[in-house]
Design a protein around this motif. Structure first.
Motif, PDB file in Angstrom:
ATOM      1  N   GLY A 100     -10.217  13.675 -74.235  1.00  0.00           N
ATOM      2  CA  GLY A 100     -11.260  13.363 -73.266  1.00  0.00           C
ATOM      3  C   GLY A 100     -11.788  14.602 -72.574  1.00  0.00           C
ATOM      4  O   GLY A 100     -12.996  14.755 -72.360  1.00  0.00           O
ATOM      5  N   PHE A 101     -10.888  15.520 -72.246  1.00  0.00           N
ATOM      6  CA  PHE A 101     -11.261  16.783 -71.610  1.00  0.00           C
ATOM      7  C   PHE A 101     -12.227  17.560 -72.507  1.00  0.00           C
ATOM      8  O   PHE A 101     -13.261  18.041 -72.045  1.00  0.00           O
ATOM      9  N   MET A 102     -11.882  17.670 -73.774  1.00  0.00           N
ATOM     10  CA  MET A 102     -12.706  18.463 -74.699  1.00  0.00           C
ATOM     11  C   MET A 102     -14.115  17.884 -74.857  1.00  0.00           C
ATOM     12  O   MET A 102     -15.062  18.625 -75.040  1.00  0.00           O
ATOM     13  N   THR A 103     -14.250  16.557 -74.764  1.00  0.00           N
ATOM     14  CA  THR A 103     -15.582  15.958 -74.904  1.00  0.00           C
ATOM     15  C   THR A 103     -16.472  16.258 -73.700  1.00  0.00           C
ATOM     16  O   THR A 103     -17.689  16.119 -73.786  1.00  0.00           O
ATOM     17  N   LEU A 104     -15.880  16.686 -72.586  1.00  0.00           N
ATOM     18  CA  LEU A 104     -16.656  17.016 -71.388  1.00  0.00           C
ATOM     19  C   LEU A 104     -17.295  18.391 -71.459  1.00  0.00           C
ATOM     20  O   LEU A 104     -18.203  18.691 -70.700  1.00  0.00           O
ATOM     21  N   ASP A 143      -4.799  25.082 -72.859  1.00  0.00           N
ATOM     22  CA  ASP A 143      -3.508  24.666 -73.419  1.00  0.00           C
ATOM     23  C   ASP A 143      -2.369  25.147 -72.520  1.00  0.00           C
ATOM     24  O   ASP A 143      -1.506  24.374 -72.131  1.00  0.00           O
ATOM     25  N   ARG A 144      -2.408  26.425 -72.146  1.00  0.00           N
ATOM     26  CA  ARG A 144      -1.313  27.036 -71.386  1.00  0.00           C
ATOM     27  C   ARG A 144      -1.283  26.537 -69.932  1.00  0.00           C
ATOM     28  O   ARG A 144      -0.215  26.221 -69.405  1.00  0.00           O
ATOM     29  N   GLU A 145      -2.440  26.476 -69.282  1.00  0.00           N
ATOM     30  CA  GLU A 145      -2.482  26.210 -67.845  1.00  0.00           C
ATOM     31  C   GLU A 145      -2.613  24.726 -67.497  1.00  0.00           C
ATOM     32  O   GLU A 145      -2.325  24.334 -66.374  1.00  0.00           O
ATOM     33  N   ILE A 146      -3.098  23.917 -68.441  1.00  0.00           N
ATOM     34  CA  ILE A 146      -3.270  22.495 -68.138  1.00  0.00           C
ATOM     35  C   ILE A 146      -2.336  21.632 -68.983  1.00  0.00           C
ATOM     36  O   ILE A 146      -1.442  20.981 -68.466  1.00  0.00           O
ATOM     37  N   PHE A 147      -2.550  21.620 -70.303  1.00  0.00           N
ATOM     38  CA  PHE A 147      -1.943  20.561 -71.110  1.00  0.00           C
ATOM     39  C   PHE A 147      -0.488  20.795 -71.488  1.00  0.00           C
ATOM     40  O   PHE A 147       0.298  19.863 -71.447  1.00  0.00           O
ATOM     41  N   SER A 148      -0.087  22.007 -71.802  1.00  0.00           N
ATOM     42  CA  SER A 148       1.328  22.202 -72.152  1.00  0.00           C
ATOM     43  C   SER A 148       2.203  22.370 -70.909  1.00  0.00           C
ATOM     44  O   SER A 148       3.424  22.373 -71.015  1.00  0.00           O
TER      45      SER A 148
END
Length: 108
Positions: free
Chosen positions: A27-31, A52-57
């Protein structure tokens, strides 16, 4: 005092915060507009690597304390597993299609 995510003024920013807090990478990437860019503490970063480093992982999470500039500038308490919680500022540039073309963050 925290602003409820659903009450954030700008729809793209509201969706951004929602995607971060629900760990919704797709969803984030579609924004993001194609070729979107970002900066952290004034330095341009590789977008894919940074999110990837600061948000999702690292289980990133935003609690918005203040918004300005029509909802495109935020002061938020941002927490992740790497850095803990810190007071951060976020500014967003949103294209005519409603997608985010750039965001900048850093300590507030």
């Amino acid at each position: 005092m925290t602003i409820q995510t659903a009450k954030l003024s700008d729809p793209a920013v509201r969706a951004f915060v929602t995607a971060v807090n629900s760990h919704d990478r797709e969803g984030f990437m579609t924004l993001l507009a194609p070729g979107a860019t970002m900066a952290d503490d004034g330095t341009d970063r590789d977008l894919a690597d940074w999110i990837d480093r600061e948000i999702f992982s690292s289980n990133g999470h935003m609690k918005v304390d203040n918004e300005s500039n029509g909802g495109r500038s935020l002061i938020a308490r941002y927490r992740n597993d790497t850095w803990g919680e810190m007071r951060t500022r976020w500014t967003f540039t949103v294209g005519d299609d409603g997608r985010i073309t750039r965001f900048e963050t850093g300590q507030a």
